[in-house]
Write an enzyme that holds these catalytic residues in place. Structure first.
Site, PDB file in Angstrom:
ATOM      1  N   TYR A 138     -12.473  -4.469  11.572  1.00  0.00           N
ATOM      2  CA  TYR A 138     -11.120  -3.490  11.687  1.00  0.00           C
ATOM      3  C   TYR A 138     -10.597  -3.599  12.535  1.00  0.00           C
ATOM      4  O   TYR A 138      -9.083  -3.988  12.998  1.00  0.00           O
ATOM      5  CB  TYR A 138     -10.806  -1.932  11.440  1.00  0.00           C
ATOM      6  CG  TYR A 138     -10.077  -1.047  10.978  1.00  0.00           C
ATOM      7  CD1 TYR A 138      -9.307  -0.904   9.473  1.00  0.00           C
ATOM      8  CD2 TYR A 138      -9.724  -0.735  11.759  1.00  0.00           C
ATOM      9  CE1 TYR A 138      -8.167   0.212   9.505  1.00  0.00           C
ATOM     10  CE2 TYR A 138      -8.751   0.873  11.828  1.00  0.00           C
ATOM     11  CZ  TYR A 138      -8.353   0.746  10.410  1.00  0.00           C
ATOM     12  OH  TYR A 138      -6.982   1.320  10.089  1.00  0.00           O
ATOM     13  N   GLY A 198       0.874  -1.137   0.098  1.00  0.00           N
ATOM     14  CA  GLY A 198       0.657   0.223   0.611  1.00  0.00           C
ATOM     15  C   GLY A 198       0.914   1.073  -0.421  1.00  0.00           C
ATOM     16  O   GLY A 198       0.955   2.083   0.878  1.00  0.00           O
ATOM     17  N   VAL A 248      -3.033  -7.950  -1.983  1.00  0.00           N
ATOM     18  CA  VAL A 248      -2.538  -8.143  -0.659  1.00  0.00           C
ATOM     19  C   VAL A 248      -3.700  -9.528   0.501  1.00  0.00           C
ATOM     20  O   VAL A 248      -2.921 -10.407   0.792  1.00  0.00           O
ATOM     21  CB  VAL A 248      -1.699  -7.648   0.847  1.00  0.00           C
ATOM     22  CG1 VAL A 248      -0.808  -6.593   0.228  1.00  0.00           C
ATOM     23  CG2 VAL A 248      -3.203  -6.665   0.966  1.00  0.00           C
TER      24      VAL A 248
HETATM   25  P1  NAP Z   1      -5.126   4.932   2.119  1.00  0.00           P
HETATM   26  O1  NAP Z   1      -4.930   6.558   2.086  1.00  0.00           O
HETATM   27  O2  NAP Z   1      -6.163   4.691   1.949  1.00  0.00           O
HETATM   28  O3  NAP Z   1      -4.250   4.158   1.417  1.00  0.00           O
HETATM   29  C1  NAP Z   1      -4.040   2.679   1.337  1.00  0.00           C
HETATM   30  C2  NAP Z   1      -3.170   1.944   0.855  1.00  0.00           C
HETATM   31  O4  NAP Z   1      -3.137   0.555   0.664  1.00  0.00           O
HETATM   32  C3  NAP Z   1      -3.017   2.372  -0.757  1.00  0.00           C
HETATM   33  O5  NAP Z   1      -1.911   2.596  -1.474  1.00  0.00           O
HETATM   34  C4  NAP Z   1      -3.769   0.934  -1.637  1.00  0.00           C
HETATM   35  O6  NAP Z   1      -3.621   1.127  -2.742  1.00  0.00           O
HETATM   36  C5  NAP Z   1      -3.186   0.063  -0.739  1.00  0.00           C
HETATM   37  N1  NAP Z   1      -4.033  -0.666  -0.552  1.00  0.00           N
HETATM   38  C6  NAP Z   1      -5.539  -0.664  -0.296  1.00  0.00           C
HETATM   39  N2  NAP Z   1      -6.407  -2.527   0.240  1.00  0.00           N
HETATM   40  C7  NAP Z   1      -5.007  -3.154  -1.508  1.00  0.00           C
HETATM   41  C8  NAP Z   1      -4.806  -4.119  -1.029  1.00  0.00           C
HETATM   42  N3  NAP Z   1      -5.993  -5.938  -0.951  1.00  0.00           N
HETATM   43  N4  NAP Z   1      -3.649  -4.658  -1.558  1.00  0.00           N
HETATM   44  C9  NAP Z   1      -2.399  -4.034  -1.705  1.00  0.00           C
HETATM   45  N5  NAP Z   1      -2.314  -2.725  -1.318  1.00  0.00           N
HETATM   46  C10 NAP Z   1      -3.825  -2.745  -0.547  1.00  0.00           C
HETATM   47  O7  NAP Z   1      -4.571   4.110   3.487  1.00  0.00           O
HETATM   48  P2  NAP Z   1      -3.848   5.388   4.967  1.00  0.00           P
HETATM   49  O8  NAP Z   1      -4.145   5.999   5.926  1.00  0.00           O
HETATM   50  O9  NAP Z   1      -2.422   5.961   4.035  1.00  0.00           O
HETATM   51  O10 NAP Z   1      -3.442   3.803   5.299  1.00  0.00           O
HETATM   52  C11 NAP Z   1      -2.478   3.182   5.265  1.00  0.00           C
HETATM   53  C12 NAP Z   1      -1.955   1.876   7.191  1.00  0.00           C
HETATM   54  O11 NAP Z   1      -2.249   2.721   7.546  1.00  0.00           O
HETATM   55  C13 NAP Z   1      -3.443   1.010   6.999  1.00  0.00           C
HETATM   56  O12 NAP Z   1      -2.759  -0.253   7.183  1.00  0.00           O
HETATM   57  C14 NAP Z   1      -5.063   1.848   7.873  1.00  0.00           C
HETATM   58  O13 NAP Z   1      -4.901   0.618   8.280  1.00  0.00           O
HETATM   59  C15 NAP Z   1      -3.278   2.110   8.624  1.00  0.00           C
HETATM   60  N6  NAP Z   1      -4.071   3.756   9.317  1.00  0.00           N
HETATM   61  C16 NAP Z   1      -4.854   4.266   9.155  1.00  0.00           C
HETATM   62  C17 NAP Z   1      -4.887   5.584   9.999  1.00  0.00           C
HETATM   63  C18 NAP Z   1      -5.616   6.605   9.611  1.00  0.00           C
HETATM   64  O14 NAP Z   1      -6.053   7.646  10.253  1.00  0.00           O
HETATM   65  N7  NAP Z   1      -5.367   7.268   8.076  1.00  0.00           N
HETATM   66  C19 NAP Z   1      -5.175   5.296  10.944  1.00  0.00           C
HETATM   67  C20 NAP Z   1      -4.836   4.014  11.546  1.00  0.00           C
HETATM   68  C21 NAP Z   1      -4.386   3.382  11.167  1.00  0.00           C
HETATM   69  P3  NAP Z   1      -4.358   1.776  -4.315  1.00  0.00           P
HETATM   70  O15 NAP Z   1      -4.172   3.137  -4.398  1.00  0.00           O
HETATM   71  O16 NAP Z   1      -3.646   0.749  -5.350  1.00  0.00           O
HETATM   72  O17 NAP Z   1      -5.599   1.531  -4.112  1.00  0.00           O
END
Ligand code: NAP
Length: 242
Positions: A153, A8, A60
């Site tokens: 989640y 990701g 993934v």
């Molecule tokens: P995001 O902006 O929605 O980006 C998600 C990323 O994951 C994108 O690069 C997407 O690829 C990729 N992805 C999603 N499903 C996938 C799959 N099945 N296989 C491969 N790649 C996949 O999310 P984010 O906020 O950066 O979150 C990143 C991580 O941090 C996640 O694990 C999330 O749960 C965690 N997190 C986020 C927050 C928050 O507040 N943002 C808080 C706590 C934890 P595409 O671009 O190709 O769609």
């Protein structure tokens, strides 16, 4: 050549991690699921830091695809040792349990928790053989505290925390560390539709975090300097504790 694989890595926190690890001199493998344009933008940002890398498309949560794409890459690129694996890919499909359907449960658990297993399996053996590795798992405050509307989640992230602690003990003797980072609210596409003003008021720092603030901690866990830390979960949440 020392490499880092970020699942990701095309957007959000993953992109910031790719750029930060590029700054540390890693060849960066940017995994994405579907958004190729965003993945290429990340690669350009990596190159702007004077490093290099490649984009790698696989879901993934699809074991066969992970094996075919990542497994084949590992086989065919023996000179490129993945020293750092950041399991960052994740999705949310929130609903109260009362309304949650099986697809919402399965999609989230499969991407985060099963995805963690499928990807880590492909990379771990070489780390063990080389007696060096850094595995960093991006979990969430939800996986520590539990969040209403996020049973799927919270369960997936809590599952990765358990796996982090178990694997850390399995591989400690081989110079491989396994740690987790638990962000609170971070401004990315994942949180774009949330009411930031209202939620930020709950955070002692009164704001959402930035992806770069998570990437800083990833860089520390990825570094040689973190060598005696394993099985830990580091919160990055502006003081928003349970
Ligand atoms: P995001 O902006 O929605 O980006 C998600 C990323 O994951 C994108 O690069 C997407 O690829 C990729 N992805 C999603 N499903 C996938 C799959 N099945 N296989 C491969 N790649 C996949 O999310 P984010 O906020 O950066 O979150 C990143 C991580 O941090 C996640 O694990 C999330 O749960 C965690 N997190 C986020 C927050 C928050 O507040 N943002 C808080 C706590 C934890 P595409 O671009 O190709 O769609």
């Amino acid at each position: 050549m020392k490499c880092a694989l970020i699942t990701g890595g095309s957007r959000g926190i993953g992109r910031a991690i790719c750029v930060k690890l590029a700054e540390q001199g890693y060849y960066v493998i940017i995994n994405y699921k579907g958004n190729e344009a965003a993945a290429i933008e990340t690669l350009e940002a990596v190159r702007a830091k004077g490093s290099d890398g490649e984009v790698m498309k696989f879901d993934v949560g699809n074991e066969a695809e992970v094996q075919a794409v990542l497994g084949t890459w590992v086989e065919q690129n023996k000179e490129k040792q993945v020293e750092v694996l950041v399991n960052n890919a994740g999705i949310r499909e929130d609903n109260l349990m009362f309304w949650m359907n099986t697809a919402q449960w399965t999609n989230v658990v499969n991407t985060s928790l099963n995805g963690w297993f499928y990807v880590t399996k492909q990379i771990l053996n070489n780390m063990l053989m080389k007696r060096y590795g850094r595995i960093i798992n991006i979990v969430s405050l939800s996986g520590i505290k539990g969040m209403p509307g996020q049973t799927n989640y919270s369960a997936a992230k809590a599952g990765i925390i358990g796996a982090t602690k178990a694997l850390a003990q399995e591989v400690a003797k081989r110079g491989v560390t396994v740690n987790a980072i638990a962000p609170g609210f971070i401004s990315t596409d994942m949180t774009a539709e949330l009411n930031e003003k209202e939620l930020a008021a709950m955070v002692p720092m009164n704001r959402f975090g930035k992806p770069e603030e998570v990437a800083e901690a990833v860089a520390f866990f990825a570094s040689k300097g973190s060598s005696y830390i394993t099985g830990e979960v580091l919160s990055i949440n502006g003081g928003l504790y349970t």
